[in-house]
Design a protein around this motif. Structure first.
Motif, short mmCIF file in Angstrom:
data_model
loop_
_atom_site.label_atom_id
_atom_site.label_comp_id
_atom_site.label_asym_id
_atom_site.label_seq_id
_atom_site.Cartn_x
_atom_site.Cartn_y
_atom_site.Cartn_z
N GLY A 144 0.82 -1.19 0.00
CA GLY A 144 0.00 0.00 0.00
C GLY A 144 0.87 1.25 0.00
N PRO A 145 0.27 2.38 0.34
CA PRO A 145 1.06 3.61 0.38
C PRO A 145 2.21 3.49 1.38
CG PRO A 145 -1.30 4.07 0.56
CD PRO A 145 -1.13 2.60 0.70
N ALA A 146 3.30 4.06 1.02
CA ALA A 146 4.48 4.00 1.88
C ALA A 146 5.07 5.40 2.02
CB ALA A 146 5.51 3.03 1.31
N PHE A 147 5.84 5.58 3.08
CA PHE A 147 6.49 6.86 3.29
C PHE A 147 7.61 7.03 2.27
CE2 PHE A 147 4.82 6.06 7.63
CZ PHE A 147 4.09 7.23 7.78
N GLU A 148 7.71 8.24 1.77
CA GLU A 148 8.79 8.60 0.87
C GLU A 148 9.52 9.80 1.45
OE1 GLU A 148 7.23 9.31 -2.97
OE2 GLU A 148 6.44 7.28 -3.24
N TYR A 149 10.77 9.89 1.11
CA TYR A 149 11.57 10.99 1.64
C TYR A 149 11.25 12.28 0.90
CZ TYR A 149 15.50 14.09 2.45
OH TYR A 149 16.27 15.20 2.75
N TYR A 184 13.68 17.72 6.98
CA TYR A 184 14.50 16.52 7.14
C TYR A 184 15.80 16.73 6.36
CZ TYR A 184 10.35 14.23 9.01
OH TYR A 184 9.25 13.90 9.77
N PRO A 185 16.92 16.95 7.02
CA PRO A 185 18.16 17.27 6.30
C PRO A 185 18.65 16.14 5.41
CG PRO A 185 18.33 17.84 8.64
CD PRO A 185 17.10 17.03 8.48
N SER A 186 18.40 14.89 5.77
CA SER A 186 18.95 13.77 5.01
C SER A 186 17.97 12.61 5.01
CB SER A 186 20.29 13.33 5.61
OG SER A 186 20.75 12.14 5.02
N SER A 187 17.93 11.89 3.89
CA SER A 187 17.09 10.69 3.82
C SER A 187 17.68 9.54 4.61
CB SER A 187 16.90 10.27 2.36
OG SER A 187 18.16 9.97 1.77
N ALA A 188 18.96 9.62 4.95
CA ALA A 188 19.61 8.54 5.69
C ALA A 188 19.36 8.62 7.18
CB ALA A 188 21.12 8.55 5.42
N LEU A 189 18.90 9.77 7.67
CA LEU A 189 18.66 9.94 9.10
C LEU A 189 17.18 10.22 9.35
CD1 LEU A 189 21.67 12.23 10.08
CD2 LEU A 189 21.44 9.78 10.50
N PRO A 190 16.56 9.49 10.28
CA PRO A 190 15.14 9.73 10.59
C PRO A 190 14.96 10.88 11.57
CG PRO A 190 15.92 7.90 11.90
CD PRO A 190 17.10 8.35 11.05
N LEU A 191 15.65 11.98 11.30
CA LEU A 191 15.68 13.10 12.23
C LEU A 191 15.25 14.35 11.50
CD1 LEU A 191 16.54 13.39 15.24
CD2 LEU A 191 18.71 14.33 14.39
N GLY A 192 14.33 15.11 12.11
CA GLY A 192 13.85 16.33 11.50
C GLY A 192 13.80 17.47 12.49
N ILE A 193 13.82 18.69 11.94
CA ILE A 193 13.68 19.91 12.74
C ILE A 193 12.31 20.49 12.42
CG2 ILE A 193 14.59 22.21 13.19
CD1 ILE A 193 17.34 21.16 12.34
N ARG A 194 11.53 20.71 13.44
CA ARG A 194 10.11 21.01 13.27
C ARG A 194 9.76 22.35 13.90
NH1 ARG A 194 5.42 16.84 15.45
NH2 ARG A 194 3.76 18.38 15.75
N ILE A 195 8.97 23.15 13.18
CA ILE A 195 8.47 24.43 13.67
C ILE A 195 6.95 24.37 13.65
CG2 ILE A 195 8.38 26.91 13.27
CD1 ILE A 195 11.05 26.72 11.87
N ASP A 196 6.32 24.68 14.80
CA ASP A 196 4.87 24.69 14.92
C ASP A 196 4.40 26.05 15.41
OD1 ASP A 196 3.73 21.80 14.53
OD2 ASP A 196 5.53 21.54 15.76
N GLY A 197 3.36 26.56 14.77
CA GLY A 197 2.68 27.74 15.26
C GLY A 197 1.26 27.38 15.65
N THR A 198 0.84 27.70 16.88
CA THR A 198 -0.46 27.24 17.38
C THR A 198 -1.22 28.38 18.04
OG1 THR A 198 0.48 26.55 19.51
CG2 THR A 198 0.39 24.90 17.77
N GLU A 235 12.50 16.20 16.02
CA GLU A 235 11.65 15.02 15.91
C GLU A 235 12.47 13.82 15.46
OE1 GLU A 235 7.78 15.39 13.94
OE2 GLU A 235 8.26 13.59 12.79
N LEU A 236 12.28 12.69 16.12
CA LEU A 236 12.94 11.44 15.78
C LEU A 236 11.87 10.43 15.37
CD1 LEU A 236 15.46 9.59 15.68
CD2 LEU A 236 15.02 9.04 18.10
N ASP A 237 11.96 9.94 14.14
CA ASP A 237 10.97 8.99 13.61
C ASP A 237 11.43 7.56 13.88
OD1 ASP A 237 9.49 11.10 12.67
OD2 ASP A 237 10.35 11.03 10.66
#
Length: 341
Positions: A144-149, A184-198, A235-237
């Motif tokens: 089925g649908p899968a995550f893509e970088y 997400y700086p790199s597809s090799a690392l499951p690490l992202g920098i996230r900004i939220d406005g609420t 964020e760590l996936d």
């Protein structure tokens, strides 16, 4: 002549006659005998498995060696006679008869055709009904649908906020909405920098309204607090498969709190329900409003994300959030659902 001479002569003559007769018999004829004519197989009869004709659901076999032309002539004659007997024409849509008579007329046509062909020297048997076509094969991917970088992922979110600790003494639970962007700086690392406005809003509870009425020296009937700002998180996936993943996140933010107290009053005006009339109508007007400066906050949370189609995913998450001014600490647990693109 003596008797022995006569016997010798008779024997000699007999020997010569026998030799003369036997020489042709012993001679060999140089011409070879003619070859035997090739065996001619008997005419084949129609196999029961291969009927000469198939009409409707009937298999038709000729019994009297009818030629192909004769078979077609008999078929035409029996078809014409069967249509006259039943009123059913298989060439016409619905047999050319009313829909409620189609089944019975078709059976009459089939029976007449059977009887006519048998009378013309054919064996008629019922053909097995055709097998229904196999159901269409629907190819369903096991994944089925899968995550893509994708380096940048946008999100929209909304949910319910539960107050915690001393915050429950002044505020009821509230609602929240927001937007976010994750890099997400790199597809090799499951690490992202996230900004939220609420943005969140909470109603003041009765205890807080009573305290405000006392401090302001007037009756306060309504009050609410708005909270708006943003967070910068890491964020760590943690992948649970190609279509689902868990993630944890945490970071710091900056927020402002705006508090509003209102009083209910009545003012003259016009009201119209079926007809218009003059009366006094309630309304809320602001008695006091205050806004803090930018306050520091920190948060930590976790969530689950599920891949959908066209690089879209659905997520649900919860975090513990704390705002820490010098005078007090405000704590919440925002529970949000949303979509990522």
């Amino acid at each position: 002549m003596r008797l022995q001479d006569c016997l010798f002569a008779a024997v000699g003559v007999s020997f010569l006659n026998a030799a003369w007769v036997s020489v042709p018999a012993l001679a060999q004829d140089p011409t070879p005998p003619p070859a035997a004519p090739p065996a001619v197989p008997p005419p084949s009869m129609p196999s029961p498995a291969s009927p000469a004709m198939r009409i409707e659901d009937l298999n038709v076999y000729p019994k009297n060696g009818q030629t192909r032309d004769q078979q077609w002539a008999d078929r035409y004659e029996c078809d014409r006679w069967s249509k006259m007997q039943s009123g059913y024409d298989p060439i016409q849509p619905g047999g050319g008869v009313p829909p409620n008579e189609a089944a019975s007329r078709h059976e009459q046509y089939r029976g007449a055709m059977n009887a006519c062909l048998q009378s013309h020297g054919y064996t008629v048997t019922s053909a097995a009904p055709p097998r229904p076509p196999p159901p269409p094969v629907v190819m369903v991917s096991s994944y089925g649908p899968a995550f893509e970088y994708h380096p940048l992922v946008w999100q929209i979110e909304a949910g319910y906020t539960v107050t915690q600790g001393d915050t429950t003494k002044t505020l009821n639970n509230g609602f929240n909405t927001g937007l976010g962007l994750t890099w997400y700086p790199s597809s090799a690392l499951p690490l992202g920098i996230r900004i939220d406005g609420t943005y969140s809003i909470f109603q003041k509870n009765s205890q807080s309204l009573a305290a405000a009425s006392q401090s302001l020296g007037t009756n306060i009937s309504n009050g609410y607090q708005e909270l708006y700002g943003g967070d910068l998180d890491v964020e760590l996936d943690l992948h649970m498969g190609s279509r689902a993943r868990e993630y944890i996140f945490g970071g710091f933010g900056r927020y402002r709190e705006r508090t509003t107290f209102q009083q209910e009053a009545y003012a003259p005006g016009y009201g119209c329900v079926y007809y218009c009339y003059i009366g006094y109508f309630p309304f809320d007007y602001t008695v006091a409003r205050s806004t803090t400066g930018w306050l520091n906050s920190w948060n930590v949370g976790m969530g689950f994300e599920f891949a959908l189609a066209n690089r879209t995913s659905f997520f649900v998450e919860a975090r513990y959030q704390r705002i820490t001014p010098n005078s007090k600490m405000t704590a919440f647990v925002p529970i949000r659902v949303g979509l990522r693109f």
